[in-house]
Design an enzyme around this catalytic site. Structure first.
Site, mmCIF file in Angstrom:
data_model
loop_
_atom_site.group_PDB
_atom_site.id
_atom_site.type_symbol
_atom_site.label_atom_id
_atom_site.label_comp_id
_atom_site.label_asym_id
_atom_site.label_seq_id
_atom_site.Cartn_x
_atom_site.Cartn_y
_atom_site.Cartn_z
ATOM 1 N N CYS A 63 32.539 44.395 37.370
ATOM 2 C CA CYS A 63 33.710 43.699 37.925
ATOM 3 C C CYS A 63 33.940 42.377 37.190
ATOM 4 O O CYS A 63 35.069 42.061 36.792
ATOM 5 C CB CYS A 63 33.495 43.478 39.424
ATOM 6 S SG CYS A 63 34.924 42.805 40.271
ATOM 7 N N CYS A 64 32.854 41.604 36.968
ATOM 8 C CA CYS A 64 32.993 40.327 36.244
ATOM 9 C C CYS A 64 33.444 40.568 34.800
ATOM 10 O O CYS A 64 34.204 39.776 34.256
ATOM 11 C CB CYS A 64 31.672 39.563 36.249
ATOM 12 S SG CYS A 64 31.375 38.588 37.728
ATOM 13 N N CYS A 124 35.004 33.805 43.218
ATOM 14 C CA CYS A 124 35.854 34.770 43.929
ATOM 15 C C CYS A 124 35.409 34.862 45.392
ATOM 16 O O CYS A 124 34.211 34.814 45.693
ATOM 17 C CB CYS A 124 35.714 36.143 43.300
ATOM 18 S SG CYS A 124 36.278 36.219 41.595
ATOM 19 N N CYS A 147 32.526 37.196 46.600
ATOM 20 C CA CYS A 147 31.191 36.924 46.045
ATOM 21 C C CYS A 147 30.731 35.494 46.297
ATOM 22 O O CYS A 147 29.821 35.005 45.628
ATOM 23 C CB CYS A 147 31.181 37.199 44.543
ATOM 24 S SG CYS A 147 31.609 38.891 44.145
ATOM 25 N N CYS A 152 28.063 34.902 36.283
ATOM 26 C CA CYS A 152 29.115 35.898 36.100
ATOM 27 C C CYS A 152 29.041 36.555 34.729
ATOM 28 O O CYS A 152 29.703 37.552 34.469
ATOM 29 C CB CYS A 152 30.492 35.273 36.309
ATOM 30 S SG CYS A 152 30.786 33.855 35.262
HETATM 31 S S1 SF4 Z 1 32.807 37.099 41.007
HETATM 32 FE FE1 SF4 Z 1 32.811 39.008 42.217
HETATM 33 S S2 SF4 Z 1 34.953 39.572 42.613
HETATM 34 FE FE2 SF4 Z 1 34.913 37.990 40.999
HETATM 35 S S3 SF4 Z 1 34.984 39.120 39.117
HETATM 36 FE FE3 SF4 Z 1 32.800 38.774 39.537
HETATM 37 S S4 SF4 Z 1 32.088 40.517 40.785
HETATM 38 FE FE4 SF4 Z 1 34.364 40.576 40.717
#
Ligand code: SF4
Length: 235
Positions: free
Chosen positions: A121-122, A204, A207, A230
């Site tokens: 996701c990151c 985010c 998280c 991240c």
């Molecule tokens: S901090 Fe969490 S929601 Fe944001 S990009 Fe990374 S994994 Fe995704």
């Protein structure tokens, strides 16, 4: 010019560490003189970001600043960005978005990817967009402080960034948490109100939780997922 290609650790400049800004203004002045428009500040608009923006505006009032807009930030963060834009109208602040919308990401990778594979996701929502934002840039600025976490204790003012193949400039490495807040209050700077609700480090919304301990100010990030960064700062 010091670039990824010409990096020579012996030629790194040194900076006086004064009592007030602990070298930050010297580092920023050098960086903007050295790189000009080839320098980008990637700002999270956390409290260190608020300090850095104020310092940067003293050195280069039309500096280019990017915020990685994952579309998953707290509303308070977006409101903070708007207030900063109004306070520093000459700064070129823009929001860099991922190529996949949240709906497209869900279709390709399933719902709530951040719970199952936060690294992926990151990568999709932060790392690739930052790589795009830094296209053609020789260097970028980050608000890392050595005190923030064990993984940041060896950061220098000027760093070779192998991940992004450029130079990472970190003016705040010697600042303590108290230094940051002293500066914010002395200059009456507007900041994200979540900091007053137990969130020292804000990312985010899915998280980010309030921090567990004063010793590790980033303990509320990816809590319970075995992840502490991240991925932007892993060389
Ligand atoms: S901090 Fe969490 S929601 Fe944001 S990009 Fe990374 S994994 Fe995704």
């Amino acid at each position: 010019m010091i670039t990824y290609e010409t990096w020579d650790i012996e030629q790194k400049p040194t900076f006086p560490i004064d009592n007030n800004e602990k070298g930050a203004l010297h580092v920023l002045s050098w960086a903007y003189d050295h790189y000009g428009d080839d320098l980008l500040y990637a700002c999270s608009f956390g409290i260190e970001g608020i300090v850095l923006i104020d310092l940067i505006s003293q050195v280069r009032d039309d500096a280019e600043i990017v915020f990685l807009d994952t579309h998953l930030h707290f509303s308070e963060t977006y409101e903070t960005i708007e207030r900063v834009k109004q306070a520093y109208p000459r700064l070129r602040i823009h929001l860099q978005t991922p190529s996949l919308s949240l709906a497209e990401q869900e279709k390709q990778f399933g719902a709530e990817l951040w719970k199952r594979d936060p690294n992926k996701c990151c990568e999709l929502r932060k790392i690739i967009p930052l790589r795009q934002a830094m296209t053609g840039k020789k260097a970028w600025i980050s608000g890392l402080r050595r005190e923030q976490s064990p993984t940041r204790q060896h950061v220098e003012f000027i760093n070779l960034d192998k991940k992004f193949q450029n130079i990472k400039v970190c003016p705040l490495i010697h600042w303590t948490w108290k230094d940051v807040w002293r500066y914010v209050h002395r200059h009456n700077l507007s900041y994200n109100p979540l900091h007053d609700r137990g969130y020292p480090s804000i990312g985010c919304a899915p998280c980010t939780a309030p921090a567990y301990t004063e010793e590790d100010l980033r303990s509320g990030r990816w809590a319970g997922l075995g992840k502490t960064e991240c991925g932007l700062h892993e060389s």
